[in-house]
Scaffold this active site. Structure first.
Site, PDB file in Angstrom:
ATOM      1  N   HIS A  57       0.850  -1.200   0.000  1.00 28.64           N
ATOM      2  CA  HIS A  57       0.000   0.000   0.000  1.00 28.64           C
ATOM      3  C   HIS A  57       0.877   1.238   0.000  1.00 28.64           C
ATOM      4  O   HIS A  57       2.094   1.156   0.120  1.00 28.64           O
ATOM      5  CB  HIS A  57      -0.984  -0.022   1.167  1.00 28.64           C
ATOM      6  CG  HIS A  57      -0.354   0.088   2.518  1.00 28.64           C
ATOM      7  ND1 HIS A  57       0.436  -0.892   3.080  1.00 28.64           N
ATOM      8  CD2 HIS A  57      -0.414   1.084   3.452  1.00 28.64           C
ATOM      9  CE1 HIS A  57       0.829  -0.514   4.287  1.00 28.64           C
ATOM     10  NE2 HIS A  57       0.334   0.677   4.524  1.00 28.64           N
ATOM     11  N   HIS A 101       1.462   3.973   1.890  1.00 29.43           N
ATOM     12  CA  HIS A 101       2.051   4.747   2.990  1.00 29.43           C
ATOM     13  C   HIS A 101       3.574   4.836   2.853  1.00 29.43           C
ATOM     14  O   HIS A 101       4.232   3.894   2.418  1.00 29.43           O
ATOM     15  CB  HIS A 101       1.651   4.145   4.344  1.00 29.43           C
ATOM     16  CG  HIS A 101       0.201   4.366   4.660  1.00 29.43           C
ATOM     17  ND1 HIS A 101      -0.509   3.587   5.549  1.00 29.43           N
ATOM     18  CD2 HIS A 101      -0.691   5.303   4.191  1.00 29.43           C
ATOM     19  CE1 HIS A 101      -1.761   4.032   5.617  1.00 29.43           C
ATOM     20  NE2 HIS A 101      -1.892   5.055   4.799  1.00 29.43           N
ATOM     21  N   ASP A 126       6.117   4.752   4.792  1.00 24.91           N
ATOM     22  CA  ASP A 126       7.026   3.797   5.429  1.00 24.91           C
ATOM     23  C   ASP A 126       7.013   2.436   4.715  1.00 24.91           C
ATOM     24  O   ASP A 126       7.726   1.515   5.116  1.00 24.91           O
ATOM     25  CB  ASP A 126       6.712   3.633   6.931  1.00 24.91           C
ATOM     26  CG  ASP A 126       5.315   3.101   7.204  1.00 24.91           C
ATOM     27  OD1 ASP A 126       4.367   3.531   6.524  1.00 24.91           O
ATOM     28  OD2 ASP A 126       5.171   2.244   8.103  1.00 24.91           O
ATOM     29  N   HIS A 127       6.234   2.330   3.653  1.00 20.59           N
ATOM     30  CA  HIS A 127       6.197   1.095   2.852  1.00 20.59           C
ATOM     31  C   HIS A 127       6.756   1.296   1.444  1.00 20.59           C
ATOM     32  O   HIS A 127       7.148   0.333   0.792  1.00 20.59           O
ATOM     33  CB  HIS A 127       4.762   0.551   2.769  1.00 20.59           C
ATOM     34  CG  HIS A 127       4.231   0.130   4.109  1.00 20.59           C
ATOM     35  ND1 HIS A 127       4.112  -1.184   4.478  1.00 20.59           N
ATOM     36  CD2 HIS A 127       3.840   0.859   5.181  1.00 20.59           C
ATOM     37  CE1 HIS A 127       3.651  -1.247   5.722  1.00 20.59           C
ATOM     38  NE2 HIS A 127       3.481  -0.023   6.176  1.00 20.59           N
ATOM     39  N   HIS A 166      -7.280  -1.004   5.480  1.00 22.07           N
ATOM     40  CA  HIS A 166      -6.267  -0.056   5.991  1.00 22.07           C
ATOM     41  C   HIS A 166      -6.119   1.087   4.980  1.00 22.07           C
ATOM     42  O   HIS A 166      -6.142   2.259   5.348  1.00 22.07           O
ATOM     43  CB  HIS A 166      -4.957  -0.803   6.193  1.00 22.07           C
ATOM     44  CG  HIS A 166      -3.815   0.042   6.672  1.00 22.07           C
ATOM     45  ND1 HIS A 166      -3.788   0.614   7.916  1.00 22.07           N
ATOM     46  CD2 HIS A 166      -2.656   0.412   6.056  1.00 22.07           C
ATOM     47  CE1 HIS A 166      -2.657   1.300   8.055  1.00 22.07           C
ATOM     48  NE2 HIS A 166      -1.955   1.197   6.935  1.00 22.07           N
ATOM     49  N   ASP A 177       0.006  -3.971   6.253  1.00 22.26           N
ATOM     50  CA  ASP A 177      -0.616  -3.436   7.466  1.00 22.26           C
ATOM     51  C   ASP A 177      -2.065  -3.915   7.605  1.00 22.26           C
ATOM     52  O   ASP A 177      -2.898  -3.218   8.175  1.00 22.26           O
ATOM     53  CB  ASP A 177      -0.595  -1.896   7.448  1.00 22.26           C
ATOM     54  CG  ASP A 177       0.795  -1.338   7.718  1.00 22.26           C
ATOM     55  OD1 ASP A 177       1.725  -2.132   7.962  1.00 22.26           O
ATOM     56  OD2 ASP A 177       0.950  -0.100   7.671  1.00 22.26           O
ATOM     57  N   HIS A 211       5.043  -4.729  10.631  1.00 23.04           N
ATOM     58  CA  HIS A 211       5.455  -4.040  11.860  1.00 23.04           C
ATOM     59  C   HIS A 211       5.578  -5.008  13.032  1.00 23.04           C
ATOM     60  O   HIS A 211       4.870  -6.013  13.094  1.00 23.04           O
ATOM     61  CB  HIS A 211       4.433  -2.960  12.254  1.00 23.04           C
ATOM     62  CG  HIS A 211       4.394  -1.784  11.340  1.00 23.04           C
ATOM     63  ND1 HIS A 211       5.247  -0.706  11.461  1.00 23.04           N
ATOM     64  CD2 HIS A 211       3.598  -1.512  10.279  1.00 23.04           C
ATOM     65  CE1 HIS A 211       4.980   0.183  10.522  1.00 23.04           C
ATOM     66  NE2 HIS A 211       3.971  -0.285   9.781  1.00 23.04           N
TER      67      HIS A 211
HETATM   68 ZN    ZN Z   1       0.140   1.666   6.473  1.00 20.75          ZN
END
Ligand code: ZN
Length: 251
Positions: free
Chosen positions: A53, A55, A57-58, A109, A126, A164
Site C-alpha cells: 500500500h 504509505h 514507510d512502505h 487499511h 498493514d 510491523h
Molecule cells: Zn500503512
C-alpha cells in the site's frame, strides 16, 4: 522456493527480503539505505519490489532502489505508488523468483491494499499484525471484515509476514478483550520471551492468529460479548469488528 528474512527499518518496520541464490525481491521498502546495505553485504541482485500500500514507510525507498536496479515494481494500481511498473488489483498471479505469487485485494487499511501469497507465506503489509490488525484509514469495517475473511480462508499453516513489530502491544489489548483465553496467555509468555532477547515475534501462523487475534475472532461468543459491552450495534461480524477496532484506537 525462495528464502525469507527481514531488514529492520525505522522504529518497528520489517522490510521482507526474498532471495533465491543471489536473486532478490523486497516487500515494502520504506527505506532504501538499509536495503542497499543488505544487498551489498550479501552480493544480491535486486529484481523486483512488492508494495502492499501507499504509505511512506512502505514505499519511501522505491525511487532510490529503482534508480540503482532494473526492478519491476508491483503495486496497487489504484494508489499513488512511485515508479510502479505493474499495477495490480488482486486476483493476479505474478512470478517472483520462480514462484507463483497470488495477489489478494485486502482493502481496509487503505482502499487498494494488497497481500501477496506464495509457498505458504502471506505478505500482508498493514492488514493483519501479530494479534491485531491495521487501522481503517481509508476503508470501511465491511471491507476490512471481508479482507480478514479472505485471509482466514487460507490454510491454517500459512505464515503471516506483517510489516510491523506490534505484537506485544496488540496482545495487551487482546487480553483485555478475552482475559480467559488460554491460548492468548500462552502467546503472551512466548512473545515476551522472544522480545526480551530482541527476537522478532513474526511471522506467526494463521492458526495462531485465529486462536488469539481478536480481529479474526469476531464470531466468537467472548469477543461478541466484549464488543457489546463497548457498544457494538449488533452481534454480526461487521458490527463486532467495528466496535473492536474503535476500542483498540483508544486503548
Ligand atoms: Zn500503512
Amino acid at each position: 522456493m525462495f528464502e525469507i528474512s527481514f531488514i529492520p527499518a525505522f522504529k518497528d518496520n520489517y522490510i521482507w527480503l526474498l532471495t533465491r541464490g543471489k536473486r532478490a525481491f523486497v516487500v515494502d521498502p520504506g527505506d532504501a539505505a538499509t536495503v542497499q546495505a543488505r544487498l551489498a553485504s550479501e552480493g544480491l541482485c535486486l529484481e523486483g519490489i512488492l508494495i502492499t500500500h501507499h504509505h511512506a514507510d512502505h514505499q519511501g525507498g522505491v525511487a532510490e532502489l529503482a534508480a540503482g536496479w532494473p526492478v519491476r515494481v508491483y503495486a496497487p494500481g489504484n494508489e499513488s505508488i512511485t515508479g510502479c511498473t505493474d499495477p495490480l488489483s488482486g486476483g493476479e498471479c505474478i512470478d517472483v523468483l520462480g514462484a507463483s505469487m497470488w495477489v489478494m485485494a485486502v482493502p481496509g487499511h487503505t482502499r487498494g491494499h494488497l497481500a501477496y501469497y506464495a509457498e505458504g507465506a502471506l505478505f500482508c503489509g498493514d492488514t493483519v499484525f501479530g494479534a491485531g490488525c491495521g487501522r481503517l484509514f481509508e476503508g470501511t469495517p465491511e471491507q476490512m471484515t471481508a479482507s480478514l475473511d479472505r485471509i482466514a480462508a487460507l490454510p491454517d499453516t500459512t505464515r503471516l509476514y506483517c510489516a510491523h513489530e506490534y505484537t506485544e502491544m496488540n496482545l495487551r489489548f487482546a487480553v483485555a478483550v478475552e482475559p480467559a483465553n488460554a491460548a492468548l496467555q500462552e502467546r503472551v509468555a512466548r512473545v515476551a520471551a522472544l522480545r526480551a532477547v530482541g527476537k522478532a515475534s513474526v511471522p506467526s501462523t494463521l492458526a495462531e492468529e485465529k486462536a488469539t487475534n481478536p480481529f479474526l475472532r469476531c464470531g466468537e461468543p467472548a469477543v461478541i460479548d466484549a464488543a457489546l459491552r463497548q457498544g457494538a450495534a449488533g452481534r454480526d461480524k461487521v458490527a463486532v469488528f467495528a466496535a473492536m477496532r474503535g476500542w483498540r484506537n483508544t486503548f
